[in-house]
Design a protein around this motif. Structure first.
Motif, PDB file in Angstrom:
ATOM      1  N   ARG A 155      15.071  40.797  21.298  1.00 32.93           N
ATOM      2  CA  ARG A 155      14.629  41.962  20.530  1.00 32.93           C
ATOM      3  C   ARG A 155      15.250  43.240  21.062  1.00 32.93           C
ATOM      4  NH1 ARG A 155      11.748  37.236  19.643  1.00 32.93           N
ATOM      5  NH2 ARG A 155      10.544  37.424  17.715  1.00 32.93           N
TER       6      ARG A 155
ATOM      7  N   THR B 163      14.339  45.942  16.156  1.00 31.34           N
ATOM      8  CA  THR B 163      13.714  44.720  15.639  1.00 31.34           C
ATOM      9  C   THR B 163      12.221  44.714  15.964  1.00 31.34           C
ATOM     10  OG1 THR B 163      14.364  43.486  17.629  1.00 31.34           O
ATOM     11  CG2 THR B 163      15.839  43.375  15.727  1.00 31.34           C
ATOM     12  N   HIS B 164      11.850  45.259  17.122  1.00 33.08           N
ATOM     13  CA  HIS B 164      10.420  45.405  17.434  1.00 33.08           C
ATOM     14  C   HIS B 164       9.732  46.264  16.383  1.00 33.08           C
ATOM     15  CE1 HIS B 164       6.715  46.712  19.352  1.00 33.08           C
ATOM     16  NE2 HIS B 164       7.148  47.964  19.282  1.00 33.08           N
TER      17      HIS B 164
END
Length: 332
Positions: A73, A77-78
């Protein structure tokens, strides 16, 4: 009736009494003419997606510093995973999904390079300290668009600053994002830690997996369903799931987040951030023009903090190398 007015009417007809209706927003710091198509929260979401700070999240660390591999991640993307979890809960509770999404997408815009290691370094160096959630608000109010900011609504700004600790957000949508942030990072950090060899699935305490589930998908689903069942009047989880959620939080902070393999590079982060800070503190004119205005109006420390916190991992490393690492001699 405009498209926006029709959307606001649909909100009145379909959303929960606990939802934050777009038409009832406290508004923006600088009043603007309403969009004929989008509600105020839809506009906020779109402004966040199109801003520079959002794009930089793709090259900012989540947990593992500059990992080799495509599947770890990043801060971007988190953020997308937080948004997905938060929207699922908001939709099920008939709360305002647009407001929820805007807060979720903006919640980490002020995060430093190198994750929390970078945040700790800046917190030590900056007079008055540094908190990424406060910096996220500064990004959207002061730093974006050449110092004009994004002029987001009060509800979105409140959700951003309250997303991690301290006082809870004034809206239920903001409270959902706070839970979604924790649900997302604890579970995807487990997956990344297993991928990195830092953790094994069987290392998770059985008393936690018995309640939440033994896979990432099952754990996330359990916590989401518990929040939905708990209802919109008070955002939360039932006592058993909440207890397991807190136990998982404690487990991660006593294992993965202090693991010597995951953290062995963090001492270098302290050195890198400190050297950059001191250099630009002494040579403020070497920063881009936008930050010179901050130097004149708010002081060098504030400008340097803004500049470094906005850097991606790659840009910070490259800048350090250009300033402090001898370069090869190129013969013309």
């Amino acid at each position: 009736m405009t498209v926006r007015e029709r959307t606001e009417e649909i909100e009145r007809m379909t959303l929960s009494p606990y939802a934050s209706l777009s038409e009832n927003s406290r508004g923006r710091e600088k009043p603007e003419e309403e969009c004929p198509v989008r509600t105020c929260y839809q506009r906020d979401r779109d402004r966040v997606i199109h801003c520079k700070a959002f794009r930089r999240l793709k090259q900012k660390t989540q947990v593992f510093l500059s990992p080799e591999g495509d599947h770890y991640r990043t801060r971007l993307t988190h953020t997308l995973e937080v948004s997905q979890i938060a929207r699922t809960i908001a939709r099920a509770l008939r709360l305002n999904e647009d407001l929820t999404e805007a807060i979720a997408l903006a919640h980490d815009l002020g995060h430093t390079p190198f994750g929390h290691a970078g945040e700790r370094a800046l917190n030590r160096l900056c007079p008055g300290g540094f908190k990424h959630y406060e910096q996220s608000v500064r990004v959207v109010t002061r730093l974006e668009k050449g110092g004009k900011g994004l002029n987001l609504t009060w509800e979105v700004r409140n959700g951003i600053v309250c997303h991690t600790k301290g006082a809870w957000a004034a809206t239920r949508e903001g409270q959902i994002v706070r839970y979604a942030d924790h649900i997302a990072y604890m579970n995807h950090d487990i997956e990344d830690a297993v991928e990195a060899g830092v953790l094994r699935n069987e290392d998770l305490p059985k008393e936690i997996t018995r309640v939440l589930g033994d896979t990432k998908s099952r754990r996330i689903t359990t916590m989401i369903c518990s929040m939905i069942d708990h209802g919109a009047e008070t955002i939360g989880m039932d006592s058993e799931v909440a207890g397991a959620y807190e136990a998982l939080h404690d487990f991660m902070y006593s294992t993965v987040y202090v693991d010597r393999v995951a953290k062995r590079e963090e001492k270098k982060v302290d050195k890198l951030i400190e050297e950059l800070y001191n250099y630009f503190r002494e040579h403020p004119t070497h920063m881009p023009q936008d930050y010179l205005y901050i130097v004149w109006n708010e002081g060098a420390d504030r400008a340097v903090t803004d500049y470094i916190s906005g850097m991606s991992d790659e840009y910070a490393t490259r800048t350090f190398e250009e300033l402090f690492v001898p370069q090869k001699w190129h013969v013309l």
